[in-house]
Motif scaffolding. Sequence first.
Motif, PDB file in Angstrom:
ATOM      1  N   SER A 213      41.405 -94.320 -23.543  1.00  8.66           N
ATOM      2  CA  SER A 213      41.675 -93.985 -24.985  1.00  8.66           C
ATOM      3  C   SER A 213      43.069 -94.226 -25.371  1.00  8.66           C
ATOM      4  CB  SER A 213      41.260 -92.704 -25.399  1.00  8.66           C
ATOM      5  OG  SER A 213      42.124 -91.645 -24.780  1.00  8.66           O
ATOM      6  N   ALA A 214      44.036 -93.855 -24.539  1.00 16.33           N
ATOM      7  CA  ALA A 214      45.343 -94.279 -24.726  1.00 16.33           C
ATOM      8  C   ALA A 214      45.547 -95.606 -24.953  1.00 16.33           C
ATOM      9  CB  ALA A 214      46.338 -93.760 -24.112  1.00 16.33           C
ATOM     10  N   CYS A 215      45.062 -96.478 -23.982  1.00 12.95           N
ATOM     11  CA  CYS A 215      45.077 -98.071 -23.974  1.00 12.95           C
ATOM     12  C   CYS A 215      44.638 -98.518 -25.277  1.00 12.95           C
ATOM     13  CB  CYS A 215      44.419 -98.519 -22.757  1.00 12.95           C
ATOM     14  SG  CYS A 215      44.626-100.247 -22.408  1.00 12.95           S
ATOM     15  N   ASP A 216      43.459 -97.991 -25.608  1.00 13.61           N
ATOM     16  CA  ASP A 216      42.685 -98.808 -26.773  1.00 13.61           C
ATOM     17  C   ASP A 216      43.410 -98.473 -28.029  1.00 13.61           C
ATOM     18  OD1 ASP A 216      40.503 -99.641 -25.258  1.00 13.61           O
ATOM     19  OD2 ASP A 216      39.228 -97.732 -25.624  1.00 13.61           O
ATOM     20  N   ASN A 217      44.181 -97.296 -28.165  1.00  9.56           N
ATOM     21  CA  ASN A 217      44.882 -96.900 -29.398  1.00  9.56           C
ATOM     22  C   ASN A 217      46.449 -97.681 -29.163  1.00  9.56           C
ATOM     23  OD1 ASN A 217      43.226 -95.301 -30.467  1.00  9.56           O
ATOM     24  ND2 ASN A 217      43.716 -93.423 -29.299  1.00  9.56           N
ATOM     25  N   SER A 218      46.841 -98.407 -28.243  1.00 12.09           N
ATOM     26  CA  SER A 218      48.026 -99.140 -28.087  1.00 12.09           C
ATOM     27  C   SER A 218      47.884-100.535 -28.604  1.00 12.09           C
ATOM     28  CB  SER A 218      48.546 -99.089 -26.541  1.00 12.09           C
ATOM     29  OG  SER A 218      49.676 -99.899 -26.564  1.00 12.09           O
ATOM     30  N   ASN A 219      49.004-101.006 -29.472  1.00 11.93           N
ATOM     31  CA  ASN A 219      48.973-102.515 -29.853  1.00 11.93           C
ATOM     32  C   ASN A 219      49.391-103.250 -28.825  1.00 11.93           C
ATOM     33  OD1 ASN A 219      48.144-101.732 -32.348  1.00 11.93           O
ATOM     34  ND2 ASN A 219      50.242-101.579 -33.069  1.00 11.93           N
TER      35      ASN A 219
ATOM     36  N   CYS B 124      48.511-103.103 -25.217  1.00 10.38           N
ATOM     37  CA  CYS B 124      47.715-102.953 -24.151  1.00 10.38           C
ATOM     38  C   CYS B 124      46.286-103.228 -24.592  1.00 10.38           C
ATOM     39  CB  CYS B 124      47.623-101.667 -23.547  1.00 10.38           C
ATOM     40  SG  CYS B 124      49.398-100.883 -23.285  1.00 10.38           S
ATOM     41  N   TYR B 125      45.488-103.581 -23.412  1.00  7.72           N
ATOM     42  CA  TYR B 125      44.056-103.637 -23.507  1.00  7.72           C
ATOM     43  C   TYR B 125      43.410-103.232 -22.330  1.00  7.72           C
ATOM     44  CZ  TYR B 125      44.225-108.089 -20.709  1.00  7.72           C
ATOM     45  OH  TYR B 125      44.487-108.936 -19.701  1.00  7.72           O
ATOM     46  N   TRP B 126      42.106-102.864 -22.342  1.00  5.48           N
ATOM     47  CA  TRP B 126      41.365-102.259 -21.275  1.00  5.48           C
ATOM     48  C   TRP B 126      40.676-103.131 -20.632  1.00  5.48           C
ATOM     49  CZ3 TRP B 126      42.000 -97.882 -18.851  1.00  5.48           C
ATOM     50  CH2 TRP B 126      41.186 -97.251 -18.126  1.00  5.48           C
ATOM     51  N   VAL B 127      40.802-103.266 -19.378  1.00 13.56           N
ATOM     52  CA  VAL B 127      39.863-104.192 -18.381  1.00 13.56           C
ATOM     53  C   VAL B 127      38.793-103.339 -17.745  1.00 13.56           C
ATOM     54  CG1 VAL B 127      40.017-105.860 -16.421  1.00 13.56           C
ATOM     55  CG2 VAL B 127      41.941-105.835 -18.034  1.00 13.56           C
ATOM     56  N   SER B 128      37.516-103.703 -17.815  1.00  5.81           N
ATOM     57  CA  SER B 128      36.448-103.017 -17.064  1.00  5.81           C
ATOM     58  C   SER B 128      36.613-103.116 -15.433  1.00  5.81           C
ATOM     59  CB  SER B 128      35.306-103.618 -17.541  1.00  5.81           C
ATOM     60  OG  SER B 128      35.133-103.222 -19.042  1.00  5.81           O
ATOM     61  N   GLY B 129      36.109-102.447 -14.788  1.00  7.94           N
ATOM     62  CA  GLY B 129      36.030-102.655 -13.466  1.00  7.94           C
ATOM     63  C   GLY B 129      35.058-103.759 -12.959  1.00  7.94           C
ATOM     64  N   TYR B 130      35.450-104.613 -11.944  1.00  4.00           N
ATOM     65  CA  TYR B 130      34.572-105.818 -11.544  1.00  4.00           C
ATOM     66  C   TYR B 130      34.786-105.929  -9.972  1.00  4.00           C
ATOM     67  CZ  TYR B 130      39.179-108.086 -11.765  1.00  4.00           C
ATOM     68  OH  TYR B 130      40.290-108.567 -11.422  1.00  4.00           O
ATOM     69  N   LYS B 131      33.855-106.758  -9.454  1.00  4.93           N
ATOM     70  CA  LYS B 131      34.054-107.259  -8.145  1.00  4.93           C
ATOM     71  C   LYS B 131      34.488-108.697  -7.984  1.00  4.93           C
ATOM     72  CE  LYS B 131      31.557-105.745  -4.426  1.00  4.93           C
ATOM     73  NZ  LYS B 131      30.571-104.646  -4.039  1.00  4.93           N
TER      74      LYS B 131
ATOM     75  N   ALA C 211      36.099-107.721  -2.862  1.00  5.86           N
ATOM     76  CA  ALA C 211      36.942-106.381  -3.330  1.00  5.86           C
ATOM     77  C   ALA C 211      36.681-105.934  -4.599  1.00  5.86           C
ATOM     78  CB  ALA C 211      38.124-106.779  -3.072  1.00  5.86           C
ATOM     79  N   SER C 212      36.460-104.612  -4.810  1.00  3.07           N
ATOM     80  CA  SER C 212      36.161-103.922  -6.058  1.00  3.07           C
ATOM     81  C   SER C 212      37.616-103.587  -6.815  1.00  3.07           C
ATOM     82  CB  SER C 212      35.578-102.764  -5.709  1.00  3.07           C
ATOM     83  OG  SER C 212      34.035-102.912  -5.403  1.00  3.07           O
ATOM     84  N   VAL C 213      37.544-104.008  -8.125  1.00  2.00           N
ATOM     85  CA  VAL C 213      38.719-103.638  -8.848  1.00  2.00           C
ATOM     86  C   VAL C 213      38.582-102.573  -9.761  1.00  2.00           C
ATOM     87  CG1 VAL C 213      40.526-104.563 -10.469  1.00  2.00           C
ATOM     88  CG2 VAL C 213      39.602-106.063  -8.678  1.00  2.00           C
ATOM     89  N   LYS C 214      39.100-101.542  -9.865  1.00  4.48           N
ATOM     90  CA  LYS C 214      38.996-100.524 -10.686  1.00  4.48           C
ATOM     91  C   LYS C 214      39.348-100.806 -12.093  1.00  4.48           C
ATOM     92  CE  LYS C 214      39.735 -96.910  -7.282  1.00  4.48           C
ATOM     93  NZ  LYS C 214      40.492 -95.560  -6.974  1.00  4.48           N
ATOM     94  N   ALA C 215      38.739-100.221 -13.010  1.00  5.22           N
ATOM     95  CA  ALA C 215      38.944-100.238 -14.510  1.00  5.22           C
ATOM     96  C   ALA C 215      40.324-100.165 -14.642  1.00  5.22           C
ATOM     97  CB  ALA C 215      38.191 -99.521 -15.323  1.00  5.22           C
ATOM     98  N   HIS C 216      41.083-100.632 -15.494  1.00  3.99           N
ATOM     99  CA  HIS C 216      42.733-100.511 -15.692  1.00  3.99           C
ATOM    100  C   HIS C 216      43.112-100.936 -17.067  1.00  3.99           C
ATOM    101  CE1 HIS C 216      42.306-104.220 -13.838  1.00  3.99           C
ATOM    102  NE2 HIS C 216      43.432-104.539 -14.488  1.00  3.99           N
ATOM    103  N   CYS C 217      44.179-100.680 -17.475  1.00  2.00           N
ATOM    104  CA  CYS C 217      44.878-100.896 -18.758  1.00  2.00           C
ATOM    105  C   CYS C 217      45.755-101.970 -18.427  1.00  2.00           C
ATOM    106  CB  CYS C 217      45.590 -99.723 -19.296  1.00  2.00           C
ATOM    107  SG  CYS C 217      46.208 -99.972 -21.061  1.00  2.00           S
ATOM    108  N   ARG C 218      45.941-103.224 -19.212  1.00  2.00           N
ATOM    109  CA  ARG C 218      46.715-104.170 -19.100  1.00  2.00           C
ATOM    110  C   ARG C 218      47.823-104.267 -20.104  1.00  2.00           C
ATOM    111  NH1 ARG C 218      45.432-108.967 -15.433  1.00  2.00           N
ATOM    112  NH2 ARG C 218      47.631-109.388 -16.167  1.00  2.00           N
ATOM    113  N   THR C 219      48.874-105.108 -19.816  1.00  2.00           N
ATOM    114  CA  THR C 219      49.824-105.297 -21.027  1.00  2.00           C
ATOM    115  C   THR C 219      49.346-106.595 -21.666  1.00  2.00           C
ATOM    116  OG1 THR C 219      51.623-104.418 -19.909  1.00  2.00           O
ATOM    117  CG2 THR C 219      52.309-105.785 -21.587  1.00  2.00           C
ATOM    118  N   LYS C 220      49.095-106.693 -22.999  1.00  2.00           N
ATOM    119  CA  LYS C 220      48.894-108.012 -23.765  1.00  2.00           C
ATOM    120  C   LYS C 220      49.976-109.028 -23.511  1.00  2.00           C
ATOM    121  CE  LYS C 220      46.176-105.928 -27.523  1.00  2.00           C
ATOM    122  NZ  LYS C 220      46.143-105.640 -28.604  1.00  2.00           N
TER     123      LYS C 220
END
Length: 129
Positions: free
Chosen positions: A36-42, A44-51, A56-65
Amino acid sequence: MQIPSLKTVLSSIVILSSLTTLPASAASACKGISQSACDNSNSCYWVSGYKRADGASVKAHCRTKAKSSISKAADKKSSSTKTAAKKETKNLTNKTASSAKQKATDTKKAASTKNTTKKIESSTKKSSS
């Protein structure tokens, strides 16, 4: 064998310590924050988890634009604010103009009604005399 001077040793230590204490890169403002904090930031953006392809599994996380998209988002926000302000100003201007036209129409109708009333009274007086 020559022994380095104390000054040389100390300056080497200072240089080496300054290089090792500096971070390799600045810590991201988006690192470790909630979705939620990531979505409200100008910035950042949210990356869903993926394989990954290697399994290797990558957990969902927030990334810098990217910097360019951050400035574009800020420009877009500023532009939409300006557009909204222009629309509001236009609406107020139209309402004011419409109100002024309505008042003018009402005044003309009132004057016309008053003139008609005078004519009727005048003709009534003439016919009764």
